[in-house]
Design a protein around this motif. Structure first.
Motif, PDB file in Angstrom:
ATOM      1  N   SER A  33      47.640  -3.745 -28.640  1.00  0.00           N
ATOM      2  CA  SER A  33      47.214  -2.484 -28.005  1.00  0.00           C
ATOM      3  C   SER A  33      48.333  -1.462 -28.096  1.00  0.00           C
ATOM      4  O   SER A  33      49.459  -1.789 -28.455  1.00  0.00           O
ATOM      5  CB  SER A  33      46.950  -2.718 -26.522  1.00  0.00           C
ATOM      6  OG  SER A  33      45.864  -3.551 -26.326  1.00  0.00           O
ATOM      7  N   ALA A  34      48.007  -0.250 -27.672  1.00  0.00           N
ATOM      8  CA  ALA A  34      49.027   0.807 -27.595  1.00  0.00           C
ATOM      9  C   ALA A  34      50.048   0.418 -26.525  1.00  0.00           C
ATOM     10  O   ALA A  34      49.716  -0.260 -25.556  1.00  0.00           O
ATOM     11  CB  ALA A  34      48.360   2.122 -27.244  1.00  0.00           C
ATOM     12  N   THR A  47      48.008   5.302 -24.204  1.00  0.00           N
ATOM     13  CA  THR A  47      46.650   5.841 -24.351  1.00  0.00           C
ATOM     14  C   THR A  47      46.387   6.896 -23.275  1.00  0.00           C
ATOM     15  O   THR A  47      45.825   7.959 -23.558  1.00  0.00           O
ATOM     16  CB  THR A  47      45.611   4.695 -24.304  1.00  0.00           C
ATOM     17  OG1 THR A  47      46.006   3.701 -25.247  1.00  0.00           O
ATOM     18  CG2 THR A  47      44.219   5.182 -24.628  1.00  0.00           C
ATOM     19  N   GLU A  99      47.797   2.548 -31.102  1.00  0.00           N
ATOM     20  CA  GLU A  99      47.816   1.163 -31.597  1.00  0.00           C
ATOM     21  C   GLU A  99      48.555   1.070 -32.939  1.00  0.00           C
ATOM     22  O   GLU A  99      49.200   0.064 -33.228  1.00  0.00           O
ATOM     23  CB  GLU A  99      46.372   0.650 -31.756  1.00  0.00           C
ATOM     24  CG  GLU A  99      45.769  -0.023 -30.543  1.00  0.00           C
ATOM     25  CD  GLU A  99      45.494   0.891 -29.347  1.00  0.00           C
ATOM     26  OE1 GLU A  99      45.533   2.116 -29.518  1.00  0.00           O
ATOM     27  OE2 GLU A  99      45.234   0.364 -28.249  1.00  0.00           O
ATOM     28  N   PHE A 109      41.254  -1.993 -30.730  1.00  0.00           N
ATOM     29  CA  PHE A 109      40.597  -0.834 -30.119  1.00  0.00           C
ATOM     30  C   PHE A 109      39.976   0.132 -31.127  1.00  0.00           C
ATOM     31  O   PHE A 109      39.312   1.070 -30.749  1.00  0.00           O
ATOM     32  CB  PHE A 109      41.658  -0.131 -29.249  1.00  0.00           C
ATOM     33  CG  PHE A 109      41.323   1.151 -28.555  1.00  0.00           C
ATOM     34  CD1 PHE A 109      40.240   1.244 -27.683  1.00  0.00           C
ATOM     35  CD2 PHE A 109      42.135   2.272 -28.714  1.00  0.00           C
ATOM     36  CE1 PHE A 109      39.993   2.433 -26.990  1.00  0.00           C
ATOM     37  CE2 PHE A 109      41.884   3.452 -28.028  1.00  0.00           C
ATOM     38  CZ  PHE A 109      40.813   3.535 -27.166  1.00  0.00           C
ATOM     39  N   ARG A 146      37.786   2.220 -23.519  1.00  0.00           N
ATOM     40  CA  ARG A 146      39.024   1.777 -22.886  1.00  0.00           C
ATOM     41  C   ARG A 146      39.035   0.252 -22.724  1.00  0.00           C
ATOM     42  O   ARG A 146      38.031  -0.340 -22.334  1.00  0.00           O
ATOM     43  CB  ARG A 146      39.200   2.444 -21.506  1.00  0.00           C
ATOM     44  CG  ARG A 146      39.374   3.950 -21.526  1.00  0.00           C
ATOM     45  CD  ARG A 146      40.510   4.438 -22.390  1.00  0.00           C
ATOM     46  NE  ARG A 146      41.806   3.855 -22.138  1.00  0.00           N
ATOM     47  CZ  ARG A 146      42.726   4.339 -21.304  1.00  0.00           C
ATOM     48  NH1 ARG A 146      42.469   5.418 -20.613  1.00  0.00           N
ATOM     49  NH2 ARG A 146      43.900   3.761 -21.175  1.00  0.00           N
ATOM     50  N   GLY A 147      40.166  -0.322 -23.013  1.00  0.00           N
ATOM     51  CA  GLY A 147      40.292  -1.781 -22.909  1.00  0.00           C
ATOM     52  C   GLY A 147      39.724  -2.519 -24.113  1.00  0.00           C
ATOM     53  O   GLY A 147      39.641  -3.745 -24.125  1.00  0.00           O
ATOM     54  N   GLY A 148      39.354  -1.767 -25.159  1.00  0.00           N
ATOM     55  CA  GLY A 148      38.606  -2.346 -26.286  1.00  0.00           C
ATOM     56  C   GLY A 148      39.375  -3.287 -27.196  1.00  0.00           C
ATOM     57  O   GLY A 148      38.761  -3.952 -28.043  1.00  0.00           O
ATOM     58  N   SER A 149      40.685  -3.390 -27.034  1.00  0.00           N
ATOM     59  CA  SER A 149      41.424  -4.318 -27.912  1.00  0.00           C
ATOM     60  C   SER A 149      40.995  -5.763 -27.702  1.00  0.00           C
ATOM     61  O   SER A 149      41.086  -6.583 -28.619  1.00  0.00           O
ATOM     62  CB  SER A 149      42.930  -4.220 -27.661  1.00  0.00           C
ATOM     63  OG  SER A 149      43.390  -2.950 -27.984  1.00  0.00           O
ATOM     64  N   ASP A 150      40.557  -6.082 -26.487  1.00  0.00           N
ATOM     65  CA  ASP A 150      40.052  -7.450 -26.243  1.00  0.00           C
ATOM     66  C   ASP A 150      38.890  -7.728 -27.185  1.00  0.00           C
ATOM     67  O   ASP A 150      38.761  -8.822 -27.745  1.00  0.00           O
ATOM     68  CB  ASP A 150      39.524  -7.604 -24.802  1.00  0.00           C
ATOM     69  CG  ASP A 150      40.603  -7.389 -23.762  1.00  0.00           C
ATOM     70  OD1 ASP A 150      41.757  -7.733 -24.027  1.00  0.00           O
ATOM     71  OD2 ASP A 150      40.269  -6.866 -22.668  1.00  0.00           O
TER      72      ASP A 150
HETATM   73  N1  ASP Z   1      44.879   1.199 -25.726  1.00  0.00           N
HETATM   74  C1  ASP Z   1      43.492   1.147 -25.319  1.00  0.00           C
HETATM   75  C2  ASP Z   1      43.384   1.459 -23.833  1.00  0.00           C
HETATM   76  O1  ASP Z   1      44.378   1.702 -23.180  1.00  0.00           O
HETATM   77  C3  ASP Z   1      42.818  -0.130 -25.687  1.00  0.00           C
HETATM   78  C4  ASP Z   1      43.341  -1.362 -24.962  1.00  0.00           C
HETATM   79  O2  ASP Z   1      44.401  -1.329 -24.358  1.00  0.00           O
HETATM   80  O3  ASP Z   1      42.660  -2.390 -25.028  1.00  0.00           O
HETATM   81  O4  ASP Z   1      42.304   1.497 -23.317  1.00  0.00           O
END
Ligand code: ASP
Ligand code: ADP
Ligand code: MG
Length: 412
Positions: free
Chosen positions: A41-42, A47, A74, A136, A150-154
């Protein structure tokens, strides 16, 4: 050779030292004989900072440009990560989502993965490299950069694990597993050894930020073993798996609070066939994701229709609803962005009674008014005032003894 996917979240790669530590984990797995794919992730709050930069220039930025901008966070991590791995004596290559052949639809800022052709990654793995993929992000069929929400790296990580047939997908984060609720809000929360896909899917879509909910959909569909664990401590975390018989006995396995929520209410909609369809066709055309819908008949002729959405979609939803208000004969429309939703989730609810009563009593005792109630087979959610959100979560967690592991609670 077995493939292992390791995902590192923002706090786990926030600075050089943390990147080095994460690189060390990847190399250790490679030395054990795995082909290692890292998804990163970033760094830190990057982000958020990029979003703030965008908002300063344009409070309603074009979504395509937003994706182009956010994807850069990222990209920085993966190239730095690859440099760190190389400096530690192992071959590495970083890739953008596009280079990793992660193809999505064109819904900017909340794109969904359509396909991943893993051949490029596999070639690099066969060449002895650790492959580090930017989480992401992907590209659509026209080669525009997209992001997954948001949170899409999972989701990037679990989808890659599915596409590559990985043995396991490790999610390294700043907590050492999945807890009964967010330990930042309820300090006494208990860690779970395992949780079913269905429960974590429900918890994640109700605001448990520890996992992106789409990632669980992939995990469940493609049987990916997911292990959520600490990036700093060497302890085993929580395994996400299919439901096992002993889970059925657990009344409530977790609780969530979702604060970034907005509610739209259409008052006095004509009670006629097709009106609900008109409203939600409008939302779908505007690409607004609708969470919960509550419709109540107020008389033979009129109904109130409320639904919750992400506050970032409020602008688009409002614009799309303006012509529809008249069409469906609504008397007025009002929106609120000062609400929160507190939920309890457990597969045991399918067969137990008394959960709703216990939740409502806990909120009443804490003097919290319930604005609306939504239920499904395995969850109960109450919409409350945002100011009382943390208090509501704590009251509910105490009532269901979520400070204890499931087998130590008095009511199971
Ligand atoms: N960098 C993105 C975020 O902050 C994706 C992630 O962290 O999964 O939402
Ligand atoms: P990452 O950057 O590694 O993806 P996130 O911030 O997205 O990390 O997710 C980890 C955070 O999720 C934790 O710090 C915790 O505060 C929060 N969280 C919310 N609900 C839960 C839960 N049920 N169990 C564990 N952590 C949770
Ligand atoms: Mg996350």
């Amino acid at each position: 050779m077995a493939i292992l996917v390791q995902k590192f979240g923002g706090t786990s790669v926030a600075n050089a030292e943390k990147i080095r530590r994460a690189a060390g984990r990847a190399i250790a797995a490679a030395k054990k004989g795995y082909h290692v794919v890292v998804v990163a992730s970033a760094r830190g709050k990057q982000t958020d900072e990029l979003i703030a930069d965008a908002m300063e220039l344009n409070p309603n930025p074009p979504k395509r440009e937003m994706d182009q901008l956010l994807a850069t966070g990222e990209l920085q991590t993966v190239s730095l990560f690859a440099m760190a791995v190389e400096a530690m004596g192992h071959k590495a290559i970083s890739m953008t989502g596009g280079q990793a052949q992660m193809v999505t639809d064109s819904v900017h800022t909340k794109a969904r993965i359509k396909s991943i052709a893993g051949d490029r990654i596999k070639r690099e793995l066969d060449d002895g490299k650790i492959v580090i993929v930017a989480g992401f992000q992907g590209v659509d069929e026209q080669n525009n950069v997209t992001t997954l929400g948001r949170g899409g790296s999972d989701t990037s990580a679990v989808a890659l694990a599915a596409a590559l047939g990985a043995e396991e997908c490790e999610i390294y984060t700043d907590v050492d597993g999945i807890y009964t609720t967010d330990p930042r809000i309820y300090k006494k929360a208990a860690k779970m050894q395992q949780i079913s896909y269905d429960e974590i899917l429900e918890l994640a879509s109700l605001g448990a930020g520890v996992m992106h909910s789409r990632s669980i959909e992939f995990g469940k569909k493609y049987n990916v073993k997911i292990h959520v664990r600490s990036s700093t401590e060497d302890v085993s975390g929580t395994i996400i798996t299919h439901e096992v018989p002993q889970m059925e006995g657990i009344l409530v396995s977790g609780a969530t609070v979702q604060k970034d929520l907005a509610k739209i209410t259409l008052v006095g909609v004509s009670n006629k066939p097709g009106n609900a369809a008109k409203i939600f066709t409008g939302m779908a055309k505007a690409k607004v994701v609708v969470n919960d819908i509550i419709q109540t008949e107020v008389s033979a002729e009129k109904a109130n229709v409320s639904f919750t959405i992400n506050p970032t979609d409020l602008h688009d939803a409002d614009a799309a609803l303006q012509p529809i208000i008249k069409e469906v004969g609504a008397e007025s429309m009002f929106t609120r962005d000062d609400i929160a939703e507190v939920s309890v989730v457990g597969v045991g609810m399918r067969t137990h009674y008394g959960v709703a009563e216990k939740m409502f009593s806990a909120l009443a005792n804490a003097k919290i008014n319930i604005d609306a109630i939504v239920t499904s087979e395995i969850r109960i959610s109450c919409i409350v005032d945002e100011k009382q959100a943390d208090l509501a979560l704590q009251a509910v967690c105490d009532a269901f003894e979520l400070d204890k592991p499931a087998d130590k609670r008095s009511a199971r």
